[in-house]
Design a protein around this motif. Structure first.
Motif, short mmCIF file in Angstrom:
data_model
loop_
_atom_site.label_atom_id
_atom_site.label_comp_id
_atom_site.label_asym_id
_atom_site.label_seq_id
_atom_site.Cartn_x
_atom_site.Cartn_y
_atom_site.Cartn_z
N ALA A 24 0.79 -1.10 -0.12
CA ALA A 24 -0.18 -0.01 -0.07
C ALA A 24 0.72 1.26 -0.04
CB ALA A 24 -0.85 -0.03 1.16
N THR A 25 1.92 1.25 0.73
CA THR A 25 2.84 2.34 0.79
C THR A 25 3.55 2.42 -0.71
OG1 THR A 25 3.50 2.02 3.05
CG2 THR A 25 4.86 3.23 1.71
N VAL A 26 3.88 1.56 -1.28
CA VAL A 26 4.49 1.75 -2.46
C VAL A 26 3.51 2.05 -3.56
CG1 VAL A 26 5.56 0.35 -4.68
CG2 VAL A 26 6.18 -0.28 -2.20
N SER A 27 2.39 1.74 -3.56
CA SER A 27 1.06 2.33 -4.46
C SER A 27 0.45 3.51 -4.05
CB SER A 27 0.02 1.30 -4.44
OG SER A 27 -0.76 1.19 -3.11
N ALA A 28 1.24 4.37 -2.92
CA ALA A 28 0.97 5.58 -2.51
C ALA A 28 -0.49 5.89 -2.21
CB ALA A 28 1.01 6.59 -3.68
N ALA A 29 -0.68 4.78 -1.35
CA ALA A 29 -2.12 4.79 -0.47
C ALA A 29 -2.07 6.04 0.60
CB ALA A 29 -2.29 3.51 0.23
N ARG A 30 -3.47 6.57 0.63
CA ARG A 30 -3.36 7.73 1.47
C ARG A 30 -3.15 7.24 3.09
NH1 ARG A 30 -9.06 8.66 3.10
NH2 ARG A 30 -10.30 6.91 2.27
N PRO A 31 -3.00 8.02 3.94
CA PRO A 31 -2.68 7.63 5.30
C PRO A 31 -4.06 6.91 6.05
CG PRO A 31 -2.01 9.87 5.00
CD PRO A 31 -2.65 9.40 3.69
N ALA A 32 -5.15 7.03 5.72
CA ALA A 32 -6.53 6.41 6.08
C ALA A 32 -6.21 4.84 5.88
CB ALA A 32 -7.59 6.96 5.73
N VAL A 33 -5.70 4.70 4.56
CA VAL A 33 -5.82 3.33 4.09
C VAL A 33 -4.57 2.45 4.95
CG1 VAL A 33 -4.86 1.72 2.33
CG2 VAL A 33 -6.59 3.96 1.85
N LEU A 34 -3.44 3.18 5.02
CA LEU A 34 -2.26 2.68 5.88
C LEU A 34 -2.77 2.37 7.26
CD1 LEU A 34 0.64 4.76 4.42
CD2 LEU A 34 -0.30 2.80 3.75
N ALA A 35 -3.65 3.29 7.90
CA ALA A 35 -4.04 3.18 9.29
C ALA A 35 -4.98 1.85 9.33
CB ALA A 35 -4.89 4.45 9.64
N VAL A 36 -5.82 1.63 8.30
CA VAL A 36 -6.67 0.22 8.37
C VAL A 36 -5.67 -0.97 8.43
CG1 VAL A 36 -8.34 -0.93 6.94
CG2 VAL A 36 -8.65 1.50 7.34
N LEU A 37 -4.73 -0.70 7.60
CA LEU A 37 -3.95 -1.85 7.42
C LEU A 37 -3.07 -2.41 8.76
CD1 LEU A 37 -2.76 -1.50 3.52
CD2 LEU A 37 -4.44 -3.25 4.62
N GLU A 38 -2.55 -1.21 9.36
CA GLU A 38 -2.09 -1.40 10.59
C GLU A 38 -2.87 -1.98 11.58
OE1 GLU A 38 -0.79 2.71 11.28
OE2 GLU A 38 1.09 2.45 10.13
N GLN A 39 -4.21 -2.12 11.43
CA GLN A 39 -4.79 -2.50 12.32
C GLN A 39 -5.17 -4.09 12.17
OE1 GLN A 39 -8.68 -0.40 12.48
NE2 GLN A 39 -7.81 1.45 12.51
N LEU A 40 -4.50 -4.69 11.11
CA LEU A 40 -4.84 -5.90 10.86
C LEU A 40 -3.71 -6.94 11.91
CD1 LEU A 40 -4.57 -6.18 7.01
CD2 LEU A 40 -6.84 -6.64 8.35
N PRO A 41 -4.42 -7.94 12.12
CA PRO A 41 -3.71 -9.02 13.14
C PRO A 41 -2.24 -9.07 12.21
CG PRO A 41 -5.82 -9.68 13.02
CD PRO A 41 -5.87 -8.72 12.07
N LYS A 42 -1.26 -9.51 12.97
CA LYS A 42 0.10 -9.68 12.38
C LYS A 42 -0.01 -11.24 12.11
CE LYS A 42 1.36 -5.44 13.40
NZ LYS A 42 0.60 -4.78 12.66
N ARG A 43 -0.30 -11.58 10.56
CA ARG A 43 -0.41 -12.83 10.24
C ARG A 43 -0.16 -12.89 8.79
NH1 ARG A 43 -5.01 -15.03 8.19
NH2 ARG A 43 -6.68 -13.87 8.40
N SER A 44 -0.34 -13.99 7.93
CA SER A 44 -0.49 -14.27 6.48
C SER A 44 -1.79 -14.01 6.25
CB SER A 44 0.43 -15.22 6.11
OG SER A 44 1.83 -15.04 6.10
N TYR A 45 -2.00 -13.80 4.97
CA TYR A 45 -3.22 -13.52 4.33
C TYR A 45 -2.96 -14.23 2.81
CZ TYR A 45 -4.37 -10.45 7.86
OH TYR A 45 -4.58 -10.00 9.56
N GLY A 46 -3.97 -15.16 2.47
CA GLY A 46 -3.97 -15.93 1.41
C GLY A 46 -4.50 -15.18 0.15
#
Length: 68
Positions: free
Chosen positions: A31-53
């Motif tokens: 998301a950072t590489v694709s220039a996502a806005r800060p609100a998007v990054l904040a949502v992703l930071e809330q995800l549990p630390k694991r892998s997603y298929g």
């Protein structure tokens, strides 16, 4: 600030799963590489630390995120 939608996440993460499962840190990097806005990054930071298929796995963790 506008709310983040599932469609916006898809736009920023559509290529993240090309090589298989991705960690939450990998999603944040994509998301950072694709220039996502800060609100998007904040949502992703809330995800549990694991892998997603697949991107659909995120919806279990983010059930209240609007579609569009």
């Amino acid at each position: 600030m506008d709310s983040v939608s599932r469609m916006e996440l898809v736009q920023h993460l559509e290529t993240a799963f090309a090589a298989g499962p991705v960690t939450s840190a990998g999603l944040l990097d994509a998301a950072t590489v694709s220039a996502a806005r800060p609100a998007v990054l904040a949502v992703l930071e809330q995800l549990p630390k694991r892998s997603y298929g697949t991107i659909r796995d995120l919806w279990y963790e983010l059930p209240d995120l609007p579609v569009g």
